[in-house]
Design an enzyme around this catalytic site. Sequence first.
Site, PDB file in Angstrom:
ATOM      1  N   GLY A 192       0.826  -1.189   0.000  1.00  0.00           N
ATOM      2  CA  GLY A 192       0.000   0.000   0.000  1.00  0.00           C
ATOM      3  C   GLY A 192       0.867   1.247   0.000  1.00  0.00           C
ATOM      4  CB  CYS A 193       0.438   4.577  -1.548  1.00  0.00           C
ATOM      5  SG  CYS A 193      -1.288   4.906  -1.108  1.00  0.00           S
ATOM      6  CG  ASN A 194      -1.470   5.906   3.278  1.00  0.00           C
ATOM      7  OD1 ASN A 194      -1.071   7.024   2.989  1.00  0.00           O
ATOM      8  ND2 ASN A 194      -2.741   5.563   3.176  1.00  0.00           N
TER       9      ASN A 194
END
Length: 358
Positions: free
Chosen positions: A153-155
Site C-alpha cells: 500500500g502507498c501509505n
Amino acid sequence: MSGFTVAVSGATGYAGSEVLRLLAHHPELHVTAVLGHASAGSTMGEHQPRLGAFADMVIGESTAQSLAGHDVAVLALPHGASGRIAAELEATSPQTLIVDLAADHRLVSAQAWERFYGSAHPGTWTYGLPELMTAQGRQRERLAAARRIAVPGCNVTAVTLGLQPLIAAGLIDEAHLTVVLANGVSGAGKAPKPHLMAAEVLGGASPYGTAGTHRHVPEIIQNLNAVLGRPADDSGVRISFTPTLVPMARGILATITAPLAGAALDDHGAVRAALAAAYANEPFVRVLPEGQWPHTGATVGSNEAQLQAAVDPAAGTALISVALDNLVRGTAGQALQSAHLALGLPEDLSLPTEGVAP
C-alpha cells in the site's frame, strides 16, 4: 520481439495508467494488452489521452484468459476482484509473472485479513518492497525468485521506509508510534465518489480511516515486525495511524513521531545517521541534507521517496518526515522495481528519480 510481454488489467484507472506511463518507453517490457471492464471495446486514448503511446490500443475484457500467456500480468484492480482473477490465472498460466497492485495478497495473517477486509483470506504472495528490511536481509533477495508479487500500500510504503531503520537499530520505542499523513485524492482511486468531488475537497482537509480502522494498519505492523524478526501480527508494534485527505491530486506526506530509545537517548545524531546508513545505496530512497525537509511537490512523477529526521529533545521524541508520489513510488514504480528483480533485469531500469514540479 526481444524482452517481455506485459498485459495490464485495470488499464484506465489511476494505478494501471501509471504503470503504462512508466512502460511507455521501457526497453525490455512491452505492453501487448490493455484490459478493463466497463471500458472494454473502447480505446485507451478515450480514457487516458495523456498516454499517446497507447492511444490506439483497444481495451479488451479483463479476464484470466486475456491475461494468460503473457510474460507479465499487472493487476490494477479493486480489492477482491484482484484475488478472484489471480486465482484463475494461476491455474491457467502458471508461468506468468503476476504483479498485484491491490491488497489481496499482502497480508500474512489470515485473521488480520478477515478482520479488516471481511472476506476469506486469498493467500500471501512475495511482498513487493525491495527495500524492506527483514531478519534475513532486504526483501529484494526474495523478489529475485518470485513469480507472484503483492505490491505494498502507498501509505504503508511511506511509513515502513521512515521507521524500519530506527526500529532495527533500537533507537525508538516501537510500542508507541504515531503517524499522521496528508494524502492526495488519487489514492482513493478513479471511481467517482461524492466526498472526492472538487467542491468537497478544495479548500478543506479531513481525516479518514481513524482510530485503528484503516486497512493499512495491519500491513504496517507486519512490516515493522519483519524488521525485528517477529511474527506478522506480534503485538509488540503499536501504532496510532491517521490519514488525512488534502486538496492535492497525488502525493503523501507522512509525519511520524516516536519516543527515543537505546543509544538515541544520549546521542541524538544517531537517528538521522541510522536513516542515512540504511539507504546509502538505495536508488529510490533519499535522505535529504540536514535541515531540508521533504515536500510532496518535489516527488511528483518520481519513483523516489524523500526522507528527513530530527530529534525533539524537550519531548524526547524522534520526528521522521517522508514524502512520495503515491501513484509512482507508492504503487506503479515499486511494482516495476519488483518485476525487474523477478525477471533478472536491473532494478532501476527506466524508472525516474526526478520530479516534475511545479
